[in-house]
Design an enzyme around this catalytic site. Sequence first.
Site, short mmCIF file in Angstrom:
data_model
loop_
_atom_site.label_atom_id
_atom_site.label_comp_id
_atom_site.label_asym_id
_atom_site.label_seq_id
_atom_site.Cartn_x
_atom_site.Cartn_y
_atom_site.Cartn_z
N GLU A 166 8.76 3.21 14.37
CA GLU A 166 9.53 3.64 13.21
C GLU A 166 9.48 5.16 13.13
OE1 GLU A 166 7.92 1.31 9.85
OE2 GLU A 166 9.57 -0.10 10.21
N ASN A 190 0.81 -1.24 0.00
CA ASN A 190 0.00 0.00 0.00
C ASN A 190 0.83 1.27 0.00
OD1 ASN A 190 0.78 -0.45 2.68
ND2 ASN A 190 -1.02 0.61 3.48
N CYS A 207 -2.99 1.77 6.88
CA CYS A 207 -3.08 1.06 8.16
C CYS A 207 -3.71 1.93 9.25
CB CYS A 207 -1.70 0.62 8.60
SG CYS A 207 -0.56 2.00 8.77
N1 LIG Z 1 1.41 -0.64 10.84
C1 LIG Z 1 1.88 -0.17 9.71
O1 LIG Z 1 2.78 0.70 9.65
C2 LIG Z 1 1.33 -0.71 8.40
C3 LIG Z 1 1.66 -0.04 7.22
C4 LIG Z 1 1.16 -0.54 6.01
C5 LIG Z 1 0.34 -1.66 6.00
N2 LIG Z 1 0.03 -2.28 7.17
C6 LIG Z 1 -0.87 -3.42 7.19
O2 LIG Z 1 -0.55 -4.31 6.09
C7 LIG Z 1 -1.75 -4.92 5.62
C8 LIG Z 1 -1.88 -4.66 4.14
O3 LIG Z 1 -0.69 -5.02 3.48
P1 LIG Z 1 -0.53 -6.44 2.76
O4 LIG Z 1 -1.81 -6.87 2.15
O5 LIG Z 1 0.69 -6.37 1.92
O6 LIG Z 1 -0.23 -7.38 4.04
P2 LIG Z 1 0.27 -8.90 4.03
O7 LIG Z 1 0.57 -9.23 5.42
O8 LIG Z 1 -0.67 -9.76 3.25
O9 LIG Z 1 1.63 -8.85 3.18
C9 LIG Z 1 2.70 -8.07 3.64
C10 LIG Z 1 3.99 -8.64 3.06
O10 LIG Z 1 4.18 -9.95 3.62
C11 LIG Z 1 4.36 -10.89 2.57
N3 LIG Z 1 3.86 -12.18 3.04
C12 LIG Z 1 2.65 -12.74 2.87
N4 LIG Z 1 2.58 -13.94 3.47
C13 LIG Z 1 3.80 -14.14 4.06
C14 LIG Z 1 4.39 -15.19 4.83
N5 LIG Z 1 3.70 -16.29 5.14
N6 LIG Z 1 5.66 -15.05 5.27
C15 LIG Z 1 6.37 -13.95 4.96
N7 LIG Z 1 5.88 -12.91 4.24
C16 LIG Z 1 4.61 -13.03 3.79
C17 LIG Z 1 3.60 -10.31 1.42
O11 LIG Z 1 4.03 -10.86 0.20
C18 LIG Z 1 3.95 -8.83 1.56
O12 LIG Z 1 5.23 -8.59 1.01
C19 LIG Z 1 -2.89 -4.29 6.39
O13 LIG Z 1 -3.26 -5.09 7.48
C20 LIG Z 1 -2.28 -2.99 6.91
O14 LIG Z 1 -2.91 -2.52 8.08
C21 LIG Z 1 0.50 -1.82 8.38
O1 LIG Z 2 -0.45 2.15 5.83
C1 LIG Z 2 0.09 2.75 6.78
C2 LIG Z 2 1.37 3.47 6.54
O2 LIG Z 2 2.10 3.54 7.73
C3 LIG Z 2 1.12 4.75 5.82
S1 LIG Z 2 1.38 6.19 6.75
O3 LIG Z 2 2.67 6.05 7.47
O4 LIG Z 2 0.26 6.37 7.69
O5 LIG Z 2 1.42 7.30 5.76
#
Ligand SMILES: NC(=O)c1ccc[n+]([C@@H]2O[C@H](COP(=O)([O-])OP(=O)(O)OC[C@H]3O[C@@H](n4cnc5c(N)ncnc54)[C@H](O)[C@@H]3O)[C@@H](O)[C@H]2O)c1
Ligand SMILES: O=C[C@H](O)CS(=O)(=O)O
Length: 488
Positions: free
Chosen positions: A469, A162, A295
């Site tokens: 972070e 994302n 997120c």
């Molecule tokens: N807290 C934050 O800063 C933050 C920021 C951005 C996104 N997110 C979260 O991420 C999610 C959306 O992103 P997404 O769909 O890419 O998440 P995801 O967990 O499906 O995938 C994240 C990464 O992990 C990899 N992955 C998938 N399965 C795996 C496994 N078994 N072992 C190791 N790696 C694996 C994916 O290929 C991808 O590169 C949402 O829940 C969002 O809230 C959190």
């Molecule tokens: O998806 C969540 C990322 O942390 C984006 S942001 O840091 O809130 O811009």
Amino acid sequence: MLDNKHGLSLKDPSLLTGSAYFNGARYKGDKVFAVLNPATGEELAQVANMGVAELSAAIDAAHAAQKPWAARTGKDRGAVLRRWHDLILANVEDLAIILTAEMGKPLAEAKGEIAYGAAYIEWFAEEAKRVYGDTIPGHMPDKRIIVLKQPVGVVGAITPWNFPNAMLARKIAPALAAGCTMVARPSELTPLSALALGVLAERAGIPAGVLNIVPGLDAAGMGAELCANPKVAKISFTGSTRVGKILMRQGAETIKKLSLELGGNAPFIVFDDADIDAAVEGAMVAKFRNNGQTCVCANRIYVQSGVYDAFAEKLAARVAAMSVGNGLTDPVQVGPLINTAALAKVEDHIADAVANGATVATGGARHELGGTFFHPTVLTGMKPEMKISREETFGPVAPIYRFETEEEAIALANASEFGLAGYFYARDLSRVWRVAEALETGMVGVNTGLISTEVAPFGGVKQSGLGREGSHYGLDDYLEIKYMCLSV
Ligand SMILES: NC(=O)c1ccc[n+]([C@@H]2O[C@H](COP(=O)([O-])OP(=O)(O)OC[C@H]3O[C@@H](n4cnc5c(N)ncnc54)[C@H](O)[C@@H]3O)[C@@H](O)[C@H]2O)c1
Ligand SMILES: O=C[C@H](O)CS(=O)(=O)O
């Protein structure tokens, strides 16, 4: 913009590459996977489908490069990071086009993300010079106590789709500033932004093996290798809580250090003493940034009874006026959802809410553009037992719940296993302190819907993650403390 490479109008076409980058060299091989433009479904590039063997080679390279990199001064490492930062900003247009093409967010948001990611690099280029230790008065006359801070070593990074630039920059910057090296595996949905960062990192003078970017479809296998390989000291993961739990379990075998930035379910509370117009603007940002695929997006909007109707009417009017389209060709506010699975989740949450009594105030259906375009949506008459109350929608749906008292709002907001971000609008100062302290989240926005900045510690509590972070706290996650007892 449809000319030169892969239909993208780039000033520097070499930034669009499908080759993996590790040990200072590029690898493509005969196994590749396609990266598609979510707005059109067209193939953008074929990317090297690296596997565990290549990942292990990259880990070896990172391990060999780590001590020489750590031996350089923080000032020197900072200067290299600064050069990388400057190159990223000098190429912001191309990087944004690549980001929008593979992820779908409008170009203006992509440029904002590039600048945001670069801000982390700038911040930690400075922090590299400030890895301070301590001296502690000895416990015996002939003892002197010194506390050193040293880099943890090789870091394995796994990042989501994302924010494919900023989520990686936010890991590379503190890691390299601290003297660590990194092996990064970007999401298979959006690897091009990460690979473009690698091109510029090499040009900035980041030495071979210090930063390695290894795309591949075998996410589970590659994640397991990063968690099992004894040369990897730490895993820095951003993604879903589901995958975060897998990595925690897999890392336990070798006691991997962990930074986990996981899922959210942010409450957004509007009290009756709020500035309603300001609250509506805040909700627009907190909910619809990146088409709700963020997120820290507001996932539940709680409005006190006395202002419920006014707020819902104003928000629905603003949402109904949002422009939807291809973020690469049109100046729109909302692009496509990343894929059909994301679209299905949005539709599932809306259908469940309506089946349980909710009303669609605006939107609620796929957009006429087809594909994964969806009308931004506002739902009213929401109830806590609906799916959307407990699951992260990750899409353009604003569910509005009514509440009567402050205590009820806090209880509703905290009724989640997630605790990343929370927001509320109120003007009574005592209420602001009470609610900010009571919310079970890592971050709180008070009278604002936008809290993300490199100068503050970003992260969650409960099942939203571990560590922080950004900010001066962010370096600690990449450092070990060593205590030295000196007899004199
Ligand atoms: N807290 C934050 O800063 C933050 C920021 C951005 C996104 N997110 C979260 O991420 C999610 C959306 O992103 P997404 O769909 O890419 O998440 P995801 O967990 O499906 O995938 C994240 C990464 O992990 C990899 N992955 C998938 N399965 C795996 C496994 N078994 N072992 C190791 N790696 C694996 C994916 O290929 C991808 O590169 C949402 O829940 C969002 O809230 C959190
Ligand atoms: O998806 C969540 C990322 O942390 C984006 S942001 O840091 O809130 O811009």
